[in-house]
Design a protein around this motif. Structure first.
Motif, PDB file in Angstrom:
ATOM      1  N   GLY A 141       0.719  -0.934  -0.048  1.00  0.00           N
ATOM      2  CA  GLY A 141      -0.131   0.061   0.012  1.00  0.00           C
ATOM      3  C   GLY A 141       0.988   1.052  -0.012  1.00  0.00           C
ATOM      4  O   GLY A 141       0.589   2.512  -0.538  1.00  0.00           O
ATOM      5  N   LEU A 142       1.975   1.192   0.660  1.00  0.00           N
ATOM      6  CA  LEU A 142       2.993   2.349   0.858  1.00  0.00           C
ATOM      7  C   LEU A 142       3.422   2.669  -0.457  1.00  0.00           C
ATOM      8  O   LEU A 142       3.665   4.081  -1.211  1.00  0.00           O
ATOM      9  CB  LEU A 142       3.858   2.085   1.916  1.00  0.00           C
ATOM     10  N   ILE A 143       3.806   1.601  -1.195  1.00  0.00           N
ATOM     11  CA  ILE A 143       4.849   2.030  -2.612  1.00  0.00           C
ATOM     12  C   ILE A 143       3.663   1.893  -3.780  1.00  0.00           C
ATOM     13  O   ILE A 143       4.114   2.062  -5.003  1.00  0.00           O
ATOM     14  CB  ILE A 143       5.680   0.943  -2.754  1.00  0.00           C
ATOM     15  N   GLY A 144       2.390   1.487  -3.445  1.00  0.00           N
ATOM     16  CA  GLY A 144       1.423   1.378  -4.694  1.00  0.00           C
ATOM     17  C   GLY A 144       1.848   0.371  -5.554  1.00  0.00           C
ATOM     18  O   GLY A 144       1.770   0.618  -6.905  1.00  0.00           O
ATOM     19  N   ALA A 145       2.382  -0.815  -5.059  1.00  0.00           N
ATOM     20  CA  ALA A 145       2.362  -1.869  -6.198  1.00  0.00           C
ATOM     21  C   ALA A 145       1.826  -3.314  -5.681  1.00  0.00           C
ATOM     22  O   ALA A 145       1.079  -3.169  -4.670  1.00  0.00           O
ATOM     23  CB  ALA A 145       4.058  -2.197  -6.106  1.00  0.00           C
ATOM     24  N   SER A 146       1.689  -4.332  -6.413  1.00  0.00           N
ATOM     25  CA  SER A 146       1.150  -5.384  -6.214  1.00  0.00           C
ATOM     26  C   SER A 146       2.356  -6.468  -6.163  1.00  0.00           C
ATOM     27  O   SER A 146       3.093  -6.319  -6.446  1.00  0.00           O
ATOM     28  CB  SER A 146       0.061  -6.008  -7.231  1.00  0.00           C
TER      29      SER A 146
END
Length: 284
Positions: A257-262
Motif C-alpha cells: 500500500g505504501l509503494i502502490g505496487a502489487s
C-alpha cells in the motif's frame, strides 16, 4: 461505607502504639535468617506511584517470609549520590553552568546536596510508613554516609585482590552541560516523529532476490553486519515486478500500500529457514 483512610490510620496507630513490627521481629529472632536488600530510591522528592508500588511489592515479600518464620532483615536504603540530587540542587540555586558551582564553593555545594537529600529522606520515609511498609525506618542505609562509602571501597578492594576487576572499554552517554558520564537510566526521553525506511538487501548468489528490511535508524546501514528474523514468525516469498522479495508476512500489505505496487505470494516460510542466508551490503 468503607472508610479506608480512617481504617488505615487506626491500624497504623495500633501498630505504632503496640510495637507490632518490633514484636514480629522478636518473634522470629531465632528463625532462619532472610536478608532483604532494598534497592534504594533517589532522595530527590516525594514518592511517586511507581516508587510506592515498588516498595509495597518488596514489603509483601518480606511479610511472606516473616509469616513463614524467617528472621527477616529489612533495612531500607536511600541513594544520595549522582546527578539526580545535584541537578535538583542546581535548580534550587539557579545554577546553569558547572563553573558557577566552583564560584559557590564545591564544599558548600556538597553540603547543600547532603542537606537536600536528608530533608527528602525524612519525607519519603514517612510516606512509605503511611503506605504500611514494615522496614527498619530508624536505621536506613544512606549512601552519603562515610560508613557506606568505606564499605563500598572495601568491596572494590576485595574484588581487586581476588582478581575480579580489570580495565576495559565501556560506552556511556555523556552530558556536556553536566560535564560527566551518565547512567542509561538517567537519560530523559521525549517522543519524536522520525521517518523510517524499507531497504532491499540483495541475496548473495541469487538472481534478483532480496531481503526487505525496515529500520528507523538508516544511519546504521553503513556499518550493517546482519539482518534479524524471528525464528517462529511467518515470512513470505513474493514476486514484485521482475524481482523476488522476502519479508514478514504481516508487513506485506502495508508495504504494498505504501509503494502502490502489487505482489504475488509464492511461498510462506518460518523465520528459522532464513538463518544463515548471505546478502550483499546495500552500499556494496
Amino acid at each position: 461505607m468503607y472508610e479506608h483512610k480512617k481504617i488505615e490510620e487506626e491500624i497504623l496507630k495500633f501498630w505504632g502504639e503496640n510495637g507490632i513490627y518490633e514484636k514480629a521481629k522478636k518473634k522470629n529472632a531465632e528463625g532462619e535468617p532472610f536478608y532483604f536488600c532494598d534497592g534504594p530510591p533517589y532522595a530527590t522528592g516525594q514518592i511517586h506511584p511507581g516508587t510506592g508500588w515498588n516498595k509495597i511489592i518488596k514489603d509483601s515479600m518480606c511479610r511472606y517470609w516473616r509469616m513463614s518464620g524467617r528472621d527477616v532483615r529489612a533495612q531500607p536504603g536511600y541513594d544520595t549520590h549522582g546527578l539526580p540530587i545535584e541537578v535538583k540542587v542546581e535548580q534550587e540555586l539557579k545554577i546553569r553552568h558547572k563553573n558557577e558551582i566552583e564560584k559557590y564553593g564545591i564544599g558548600n555545594f556538597v553540603e547543600k546536596c547532603k542537606s537536600f537529600a536528608t530533608r527528602y529522606i525524612g519525607v519519603m520515609g514517612k510516606q512509605f510508613e503511611r503506605l504500611g511498609v514494615w522496614m527498619d525506618w530508624e536505621n536506613p542505609y544512606i549512601t552519603y554516609k562515610d560508613s557506606y562509602i568505606n564499605s563500598s571501597w572495601l568491596t572494590l578492594k576485595m574484588a581487586w585482590e581476588k582478581g575480579l576487576m580489570h580495565e576495559g572499554i565501556y560506552v556511556l552517554p555523556y552530558c556536556y552541560r553536566c560535564e560527566t558520564t551518565m547512567a542509561n537510566y538517567e537519560l530523559e526521553y521525549g517522543e519524536e516523529t522520525d521517518p523510517s525506511i524499507f531497504v532491499k538487501f540483495r541475496l548473495a548468489g541469487r538472481d534478483n532476490e532480496f531481503l526487505v528490511i525496515w529500520t528507523t535508524t538508516p544511519w546504521t546501514l553503513v556499518a550493517n553486519m546482519g539482518v534479524m528474523a524471528h525464528p517462529t514468525f511467518a515470512y513470505v516469498k513474493v514476486k514484485v515486478g521482475n524481482e523476488i522479495w522476502y519479508l514478514a508476512k504481516d508487513r506485506l500489505d502495508p508495504l504494498m500500500g505504501l509503494i502502490g505496487a502489487s505482489a504475488t505470494v509464492l511461498e510462506e516460510i518460518p523465520g528459522r529457514k532464513i538463518n544463515g542466508w548471505e546478502y550483499e551490503h546495500p552500499f556494496q
